[in-house]
Design an enzyme around this catalytic site. Sequence first.
Site, PDB file in Angstrom:
ATOM      1  N   ASP A 270       0.884  -0.841  -0.022  1.00 48.97           N
ATOM      2  CA  ASP A 270      -0.009   0.103   0.329  1.00 48.97           C
ATOM      3  C   ASP A 270       0.756   1.324  -0.073  1.00 48.97           C
ATOM      4  O   ASP A 270       1.794   1.479  -0.224  1.00 48.97           O
ATOM      5  CB  ASP A 270      -0.869  -0.032   1.341  1.00 48.97           C
TER       6      ASP A 270
ATOM      7  N   SER B 233     -11.264  -0.914   0.148  1.00 48.45           N
ATOM      8  CA  SER B 233     -10.126  -0.919   0.898  1.00 48.45           C
ATOM      9  C   SER B 233     -10.087  -1.444   2.154  1.00 48.45           C
ATOM     10  O   SER B 233      -8.738  -1.859   2.571  1.00 48.45           O
ATOM     11  CB  SER B 233     -10.161   0.012   0.818  1.00 48.45           C
TER      12      SER B 233
ATOM     13  N   HIS C  64      -3.700   5.779   3.509  1.00 47.75           N
ATOM     14  CA  HIS C  64      -4.357   5.176   3.155  1.00 47.75           C
ATOM     15  C   HIS C  64      -3.642   3.900   3.604  1.00 47.75           C
ATOM     16  O   HIS C  64      -4.324   2.565   4.430  1.00 47.75           O
ATOM     17  CB  HIS C  64      -4.285   5.119   2.258  1.00 47.75           C
TER      18      HIS C  64
ATOM     19  N   VAL D 290      -6.687 -16.887  -3.849  1.00 47.66           N
ATOM     20  CA  VAL D 290      -6.985 -15.351  -3.947  1.00 47.66           C
ATOM     21  C   VAL D 290      -8.853 -15.083  -3.988  1.00 47.66           C
ATOM     22  O   VAL D 290      -9.279 -15.618  -4.371  1.00 47.66           O
ATOM     23  CB  VAL D 290      -7.202 -14.624  -5.574  1.00 47.66           C
TER      24      VAL D 290
ATOM     25  N   ASN E  87     -13.690   0.026  -5.706  1.00 47.53           N
ATOM     26  CA  ASN E  87     -15.568   1.401  -5.041  1.00 47.53           C
ATOM     27  C   ASN E  87     -16.438   1.806  -6.661  1.00 47.53           C
ATOM     28  O   ASN E  87     -16.976   3.155  -5.880  1.00 47.53           O
ATOM     29  CB  ASN E  87     -15.312   2.468  -4.193  1.00 47.53           C
TER      30      ASN E  87
END
Length: 734
Positions: A55, A264, A90, A212, A190
Site C-alpha cells: 500500500d 479498501s 491509506h 485469491v 468502489n
Amino acid sequence: MSPPSPPPVSPPPPDPAPASLPEDYKAGYNTALIGADAAYLKGARGQGVTVAVIDSGIDLTGPEFKGRIASASTDVVTGTRDTLNDESGHGSHVAGIIGAAANGKGTVGVAPEAKILALRADLRDATICEDPGCGYFDTDVALAIDLAIKNKAKVINLSIGKEEEIKGDYRTALKRATAADVLIVSAAGNEDADRPSYPAAFAGNPEFKGLVIAVGGVNRDKRVYANGNRPTDLAQAAYYLVAPAVAIQSTFTGGDYLKLTGTSMASPHVAGAAAALKSAFPNLKMQQVAEILLTTAEDLGDPGTDLVYGRGLVDLDKALQPLGDMTLPSGATVAGGGEDLAGSGLVASRAMGDSLANAEVLGRAMAVDGFDRPYAVDLRPRIRAAARANPMERLLAPEGDPQSLGLTAPEPGGLSFGMDVDRAYPAYAPGSATAALQGGVPDDRVRRVWLGRRLAPGLGLQAGAGVGLEGVGAAAPAGDGLFLDDGDLLRPWTGVLDYGFGVGLTGDVSASTRVGLGLVAATDDGRLQNDARSKGRAAGLTLAHDLGEDVSVNFGFRWLEEAAGLLGGSGTGALALGDGSTRTFETGLGWRLAPGLRLAGQASLGLSDASGGGMVEGVDGLRTGGWSVSLTQENVLAEGDRLGFLVGQPLRVLGGHATLDVPVGRDLEGNVARERVRTSLEPSGRETDLQLAYGRDLGPASALNGWLMLRHEPGHDASAADDVAVGMRFVRRF
C-alpha cells in the site's frame, strides 16, 4: 510418552475463561460484527503470523504497531526504509484494521498481535492522481509480492486495484505467491460495478488455486455497501466475501485515528481474520484457511452463494469452531485415522461408579476436525455409570399383562416344557444393551422358553432361551421376596450377564445339602432378554448346606467372560472396552435366631481383568466386593405377616487400575502427542442401601406390601444426593 517436537499446537479453549476486552474494542462496530472480539478472548490474535500490506506505507510514529513492523518492511520504489512512513494515510488505515494493537487506545485490529510487513509501492509516478499514494505500477507491486513471499508472509492484503486485467510481471508474481501457499486478499473496488477490479477479479480463477479472495463491503446493519463492486458470476461469487466497509475507525498518519469508507477497509478485515485463524491453528495451509473462511461466512441476501454478498459476511468466531466430523486420533499421526468423537462413549460398570468419569487425563484429550485442527475435548461427560433405577420406579410401572403357557409330561418321563410371554413390558433396564438397541422403545413381547427333565428324585435338568444363572442353579435370595429389588441387594453380581441360552442342573445331594450348576451363553437379542448388559459366557456353581434346623450356609463361584465389556460395562468408539474376565466368590449365611426371627447375610469378592479396546489399553488387578445383611420377623402385626430390615452395599470396585492412552495434542507435522497413564478404578463413594419392608397376605387372592428405602451415595458417587423412596403395593388376583 514424550511429546513430539515441535510442541503440540495449542488450540483455542472450547470454553474460554471470562475476560474483559480492552477499551479499544469499543471504538467501532466492525470487530464485533465479524466475531473478532470473541476470537481475541479465545487467544486467536494473529501471533506468529506475518501479513504483508502492499500500500502507501505505514505510520511509524504511532503506538499501534510498536515492535510489530517487520524489519524487512520497505519502500519498494526507493529501495529504502527511509521513505516507508505513510503520507496519504491509506496504508496506515488498512494496516490498523489488520493489526492495530489491543492496548486500550484509539482502535484495535482484527489480529492485534500479527506482524505487519509494510511494503510501500506508490511513489513511482506522482502524476497518476491528485492524492499522494494513489499510483501503483505493476512492476512495483510485483516486486512487493516477491518480497512478501521471501519474508514468509502468509497473507497479502491488496486494498489497491485497477480496471484493466493484470498481466505480465504482476500476474506472474501473484501466481508465484499462490504457488507458495500465500493467501491474496483483495478489495473488490468502489465503482458500483457488476465485476470486481483486478486483482480481486481473479477470485475463482483456477490459475490461482483458490487463494485469491475478493472482498466487498457492508455497513453496521449488514447491508451491502452501495458503491462496492459485486461478483460477476457464481463461480467468482464462491470466492467473494463481504466485511465492514462503512465508517471504519483505524490508524492514520501522525499517530491519529480516522473513519474511512470503502472496500479498501473491508479487505483488511478478511486479511486479519485469516491471520488470526492461522495463528490459532498453525497446522493449516493457507488454502485451507481460505476454504474455512469461505465455508463459515454468515449467509446474507439470497440463500446460499449470490451475486451481491458472495459467500457472505466473514465470521471469525465461527471459523474457529470445528468443521466436519471430530476424530480422536488412534495412532501416532493424524493421518493414521481414529475414532469418531460422536460415536465414542462408555457405560461403566455399576461397580466402577464414577471412577473413569473422574480420570483427569480424559479431561484434556484432543480431537481433530475435518481439517485436522486440534481441539481440546473433555471425554469425561461421555462416561456414565450403568444406572440402577430406583426399584420404586418399577413398582409404580406395572409389568404389562404377562401370559404363561406350561406343559408337563406325565410320569415316568419327568419331562416339562414352558413358555412365558410378557406383553408391553414398560421399559428396558437403563443402560442395558437392549435399551440401546431399541432406542428405549420396549419390544412387544419378551419370551422365555425352557425345557426341563427330572433325572432323579430331587435332581432336575433345565435348558432354554431367555434364561440365565438366576434360573439354572443359583440359590434363592434370603429375603424370599419380602425386600424390593432384593436381587441387587442380596446377590450383588446380579444383572451383569444373566440372560441368554442356558442349561442348569439343580438337585439335592442329601437331605441337608443342595447343589446347582449353570452355564449361559448370552447375546444382546432384545427378544430373549430385558436386562442383559453384554454378550459373553458365564458359569456358576453353588453349594448350600443346612447346619441343623436353624443355620444354613451357602457358597458359590461365578465365572464370567464378557465380549467387549467388563462387569456389565461397555463402550463404543475410542472408549470401547476389550474382552473382560471375572471370577466371583460368594458366601452366605441364614440363621433362625428365634421362632419367626431370621438373620441372613451374603458377601461376594471378585477378581477381574480386561484386554485393551480403544483408549482403554487394559484393566488389571480389579478387585470387587459387595454384601448385604437382613433381619426378618414373622407374625408382627398379624398372623403370617413379615417385617424386615436390610442393609447392604452393591458390588463395588475395591482396587485395580485401567491403563489409558489418550491423544492430547499434535504438532505441525501431524505427529500426535499421547499421554499414557494408569488410573484407579475405585469410585469416589460407597453406596449403602437401607430398606424397611413389610408384607402381609390378605387372603388367598390378595396381598399388601410396603417399603421405605434409602440409598446413601447412590452409584458409589460421593457427590450424589441420597436417594429416598416410600412405596406401597396392593395385589389382587382374579
